[in-house]
Motif scaffolding. Structure first.
Motif, mmCIF file in Angstrom:
data_model
loop_
_atom_site.group_PDB
_atom_site.id
_atom_site.type_symbol
_atom_site.label_atom_id
_atom_site.label_comp_id
_atom_site.label_asym_id
_atom_site.label_seq_id
_atom_site.Cartn_x
_atom_site.Cartn_y
_atom_site.Cartn_z
ATOM 1 N N GLU A 21 26.199 28.620 40.388
ATOM 2 C CA GLU A 21 26.716 27.501 41.031
ATOM 3 C C GLU A 21 27.004 26.516 40.007
ATOM 4 O OE1 GLU A 21 23.709 25.928 44.045
ATOM 5 O OE2 GLU A 21 23.683 27.965 44.977
ATOM 6 N N TYR A 22 26.186 26.532 39.208
ATOM 7 C CA TYR A 22 26.545 25.463 38.008
ATOM 8 C C TYR A 22 28.009 25.837 37.285
ATOM 9 C CZ TYR A 22 26.433 23.144 33.292
ATOM 10 O OH TYR A 22 26.652 22.379 32.304
ATOM 11 N N TRP A 23 28.180 26.858 36.861
ATOM 12 C CA TRP A 23 29.129 27.198 35.935
ATOM 13 C C TRP A 23 30.680 27.379 37.082
ATOM 14 C CZ3 TRP A 23 29.979 26.813 31.148
ATOM 15 C CH2 TRP A 23 28.872 26.603 30.400
ATOM 16 N N ALA A 24 30.272 27.531 38.065
ATOM 17 C CA ALA A 24 31.395 27.712 39.084
ATOM 18 C C ALA A 24 32.070 26.233 39.166
ATOM 19 C CB ALA A 24 30.915 28.104 40.644
ATOM 20 N N GLY A 25 31.084 25.193 39.192
ATOM 21 C CA GLY A 25 31.289 23.914 39.209
ATOM 22 C C GLY A 25 32.040 23.267 38.013
ATOM 23 N N LYS A 26 31.567 23.943 36.825
ATOM 24 C CA LYS A 26 32.307 23.807 35.554
ATOM 25 C C LYS A 26 33.624 24.260 35.469
ATOM 26 C CE LYS A 26 29.073 21.596 32.814
ATOM 27 N NZ LYS A 26 29.578 20.235 32.174
ATOM 28 N N PHE A 27 33.769 25.454 36.025
ATOM 29 C CA PHE A 27 35.199 26.117 35.879
ATOM 30 C C PHE A 27 36.300 25.483 37.185
ATOM 31 C CE2 PHE A 27 32.676 29.476 33.768
ATOM 32 C CZ PHE A 27 33.252 29.259 32.524
ATOM 33 N N GLY A 28 35.477 24.900 37.873
ATOM 34 C CA GLY A 28 36.319 24.444 39.268
ATOM 35 C C GLY A 28 36.692 25.388 40.210
ATOM 36 N N VAL A 29 35.672 26.307 40.508
ATOM 37 C CA VAL A 29 35.971 27.335 41.311
ATOM 38 C C VAL A 29 34.764 27.476 42.352
ATOM 39 C CG1 VAL A 29 37.468 28.679 40.017
ATOM 40 C CG2 VAL A 29 34.793 29.289 40.035
ATOM 41 N N ARG A 30 34.894 28.196 43.384
ATOM 42 C CA ARG A 30 33.728 28.490 44.363
ATOM 43 C C ARG A 30 32.692 29.321 43.509
ATOM 44 N NH1 ARG A 30 34.935 27.350 50.336
ATOM 45 N NH2 ARG A 30 36.425 25.637 50.157
ATOM 46 N N PRO A 31 31.381 29.321 44.095
ATOM 47 C CA PRO A 31 30.436 30.178 43.525
ATOM 48 C C PRO A 31 30.946 31.903 43.945
ATOM 49 C CG PRO A 31 29.271 28.359 44.139
ATOM 50 C CD PRO A 31 30.818 28.055 44.642
ATOM 51 N N ALA A 32 31.588 31.801 45.241
ATOM 52 C CA ALA A 32 31.611 33.298 45.654
ATOM 53 C C ALA A 32 32.899 33.869 44.870
ATOM 54 C CB ALA A 32 32.455 33.427 47.200
ATOM 55 N N TYR A 33 33.930 33.096 44.347
ATOM 56 C CA TYR A 33 34.981 33.414 43.495
ATOM 57 C C TYR A 33 34.552 33.873 42.198
ATOM 58 C CZ TYR A 33 39.333 33.526 41.129
ATOM 59 O OH TYR A 33 40.518 33.969 40.349
ATOM 60 N N LEU A 34 33.641 33.056 41.532
ATOM 61 C CA LEU A 34 33.164 33.266 40.289
ATOM 62 C C LEU A 34 32.154 34.615 40.162
ATOM 63 C CD1 LEU A 34 32.579 32.338 37.476
ATOM 64 C CD2 LEU A 34 30.587 31.155 38.207
ATOM 65 N N ARG A 35 31.638 34.844 41.348
ATOM 66 C CA ARG A 35 31.047 36.182 41.680
ATOM 67 C C ARG A 35 31.850 37.357 41.517
ATOM 68 N NH1 ARG A 35 27.816 33.029 44.956
ATOM 69 N NH2 ARG A 35 25.409 32.841 44.210
ATOM 70 N N GLU A 36 32.991 36.854 42.131
ATOM 71 C CA GLU A 36 34.007 38.366 42.280
ATOM 72 C C GLU A 36 34.865 38.312 40.558
ATOM 73 O OE1 GLU A 36 35.381 40.329 44.687
ATOM 74 O OE2 GLU A 36 33.617 39.465 45.730
ATOM 75 N N ILE A 37 34.905 37.345 40.208
ATOM 76 C CA ILE A 37 35.376 37.345 38.876
ATOM 77 C C ILE A 37 34.140 38.027 37.734
ATOM 78 C CG2 ILE A 37 35.537 36.300 36.712
ATOM 79 C CD1 ILE A 37 36.934 34.146 38.488
ATOM 80 N N MET A 38 33.080 38.127 38.125
ATOM 81 C CA MET A 38 31.990 38.576 37.417
ATOM 82 C C MET A 38 31.855 40.079 37.579
ATOM 83 S SD MET A 38 28.897 35.549 37.730
ATOM 84 C CE MET A 38 27.724 36.780 37.189
ATOM 85 N N LYS A 39 32.298 40.413 38.697
ATOM 86 C CA LYS A 39 32.250 42.184 38.950
ATOM 87 C C LYS A 39 33.376 42.739 37.906
ATOM 88 C CE LYS A 39 31.298 41.748 43.888
ATOM 89 N NZ LYS A 39 32.004 41.821 45.251
#
Length: 54
Positions: A21-39
């Protein structure tokens, strides 16, 4: 006593929900999108930042 040097804020891993949640905010994306990127990038912050700097 020896102090540890402060590294880059992009060192380390994202492993917990609050970190996502913190890093999604820093990157300006939703947490779900960040999790997809992390895959595809893994959970290393340096790799995630590299993805956003393409």
């Amino acid at each position: 006593m020896e102090r540890k040097k402060k590294g880059s804020p992009f060192e380390g891993c994202i492993t917990e929900n609050f970190q996502v949640e913190y890093w999604a905010g820093k990157f300006g994306v939703r947490p779900a999108y960040l999790r997809e990127i992390m895959k595809s990038t893994g959970n290393e912050l340096a790799a995630i930042q590299k993805y956003f700097n393409k």
